[in-house]
Design a protein around this motif. Sequence first.
Motif, mmCIF file in Angstrom:
data_model
loop_
_atom_site.group_PDB
_atom_site.id
_atom_site.type_symbol
_atom_site.label_atom_id
_atom_site.label_comp_id
_atom_site.label_asym_id
_atom_site.label_seq_id
_atom_site.Cartn_x
_atom_site.Cartn_y
_atom_site.Cartn_z
ATOM 1 N N CYS A 327 14.112 -2.945 22.859
ATOM 2 C CA CYS A 327 12.713 -3.295 22.609
ATOM 3 C C CYS A 327 12.230 -4.320 23.636
ATOM 4 C CB CYS A 327 12.552 -3.875 21.199
ATOM 5 S SG CYS A 327 12.819 -2.690 19.870
ATOM 6 N N THR A 331 7.172 -6.561 21.777
ATOM 7 C CA THR A 331 7.415 -5.918 20.473
ATOM 8 C C THR A 331 8.203 -6.833 19.552
ATOM 9 O OG1 THR A 331 7.339 -3.691 21.423
ATOM 10 C CG2 THR A 331 8.521 -3.957 19.356
ATOM 11 N N ARG A 335 6.987 -8.857 15.953
ATOM 12 C CA ARG A 335 7.710 -8.649 14.699
ATOM 13 C C ARG A 335 8.235 -9.953 14.125
ATOM 14 N NH1 ARG A 335 9.698 -9.415 10.840
ATOM 15 N NH2 ARG A 335 11.264 -8.299 9.630
ATOM 16 N N GLY A 370 13.874 2.632 14.528
ATOM 17 C CA GLY A 370 12.855 1.976 13.718
ATOM 18 C C GLY A 370 13.455 1.406 12.448
ATOM 19 N N LEU A 385 7.724 -4.156 9.780
ATOM 20 C CA LEU A 385 8.069 -2.955 10.545
ATOM 21 C C LEU A 385 8.483 -3.337 11.958
ATOM 22 C CD1 LEU A 385 5.054 -0.611 9.596
ATOM 23 C CD2 LEU A 385 7.331 -0.639 8.550
ATOM 24 N N VAL A 387 9.405 -0.811 15.406
ATOM 25 C CA VAL A 387 9.638 0.513 16.000
ATOM 26 C C VAL A 387 9.876 0.319 17.491
ATOM 27 C CG1 VAL A 387 8.714 2.821 16.412
ATOM 28 C CG2 VAL A 387 8.193 1.627 14.263
ATOM 29 N N GLU A 388 10.922 0.932 17.994
ATOM 30 C CA GLU A 388 11.256 0.843 19.417
ATOM 31 C C GLU A 388 10.088 1.326 20.273
ATOM 32 O OE1 GLU A 388 14.607 2.815 22.332
ATOM 33 O OE2 GLU A 388 15.142 2.406 20.231
ATOM 34 N N TRP A 391 9.255 4.955 20.945
ATOM 35 C CA TRP A 391 8.985 5.793 19.776
ATOM 36 C C TRP A 391 7.714 5.373 19.027
ATOM 37 C CZ3 TRP A 391 12.021 10.025 18.560
ATOM 38 C CH2 TRP A 391 13.180 10.169 19.311
ATOM 39 N N GLN A 392 6.972 4.474 19.616
ATOM 40 C CA GLN A 392 5.722 4.056 18.985
ATOM 41 C C GLN A 392 4.633 5.097 19.202
ATOM 42 O OE1 GLN A 392 4.712 0.122 20.377
ATOM 43 N NE2 GLN A 392 6.620 -0.795 19.644
ATOM 44 N N GLY A 397 5.895 4.346 12.244
ATOM 45 C CA GLY A 397 5.598 3.112 11.518
ATOM 46 C C GLY A 397 4.790 3.368 10.250
#
Length: 478
Positions: A327, A331, A335, A370, A385, A387-388, A391-392, A397
């Motif tokens: 990540c 990101t 988080r 994720g 949440l 999410v890498e 993969w967003q 998510g």
Amino acid sequence: MSDVTRAKHGRPVHHWRRDVVELAALFTAVAVADALANLIGHGPDGPALLVISAAALIATAGFHTWWARRHGHAPPVGDTGARPLAVLRKAGPSDEQAATPAAVEAASVLWRMRTTVKDEPGTLAALCTALADRRVDILSLQAHPLAEGTVDEFLLRAPADLPAAEINREISLAGGSSTWIERADAHDLVDAPTRILGLAARTALDTAELPLALRQLLGRCTIRSLPAASVGGGRGPEAVPVEGALEDTVLRLRAPEGGVITVERPYLPFTPTEFARARALVELDTRLGPRIPRSQDVLTLPEGNAIAVRRADTNDVEAAKAMHERCSARTLGMRYHGPVGDADRYLNHLLSPRFGRTLAVQTASGRIVGLGHLLWDGDETEVALLVEDEWQRRGIGAELLCRLVAMAVEAGCESVYAVTQASNTGMVAAMRGLGLPLDYQIEEGTLVITARLDATPVASRLPYDSMQTQLGGPTGRA
């Protein structure tokens, strides 16, 4: 039932035997009357005696008729089991409300009540008599013995127009003290042994169910799970004895992993019976060890890739750390709201079923891309949440968030909140996509979004049905 009262096709059935008996009685009465008339009539005062007898019979018959009309001799309906006579009414709509089950239910309310009485014969009878005088029905009763006295816990059905203050006053006059009363609902109708067995079964299936089971067992309370050592490496909570500690409105129990479970209920002291029940649930959880459901859902992304959603625990710490390395700093900062280097230190706490539930999104190769967390925070519940980056914007998510909220609804949570940044448009869009009432609070760039779950629950099936489904498009998803 006699032959006279039996009916056929709605009409009484008469038999020839009754007719013969009536005729025989009539002939006998005529013969006796003729004999008396001949005997008296041939005497010196015969005609006068006959006239006087006739007048006396007429007077007696008239008095009997008047008395029968004024004082009915028929027994009460409740004594015979017969139905009351139907009241003739005109055709058409009635002005009176029909006594439907809903109307009957609306005419009464359920109450949960606790009161302390002396441990003496007759004290419970006095309470029951006081409640019966106000037409209050006792649906269930539990007794909690104390060192001095007894706490009696009632589930009551009372008339709707009888306020709680009146019930409290009647109980006080009957000898109760420290009385507490609150509204109940249909769930309280389940008897205590059945409810406790159900909570034990839920706890046996999932470690994360222990805080929820304790809350349902003990009512409205605040439950906190404190680890043996803090995340920052500081001093942990004060140790408790193996058997736990009961301190009036606070329960302190030793957690299976070595920490402390604290249960607080300021409005109502705990009883030794409740303490024993809570300790039994914790001991059951300790004996069974860490466990989570191992089933999973397989979802298909819009581009055709298949991913799996499953429960995660501390066995996934290394895979989660590997996802952290993939990540970006932005990101991770959105988080964890702190130094990026400290992100790995939170994983043991976040992935522990003791502090909530975690969902992991896994690719076909087994890589976690994720994580979604549902964390018990005292009286509140937090959702988070991650999410890498690669993969967003594929709906992962939003899918995780819907599942977390569905689990919160199942657990009986009143709301969930997410702590993020105002610039995190993906998280904001995912919360708005729930279709629930939202409250926003902003302080120094930190955005707290609270979703109230007392509205229509979010449309999302609970994990895990072991089904393969198509995930929605990426528009407006995290």
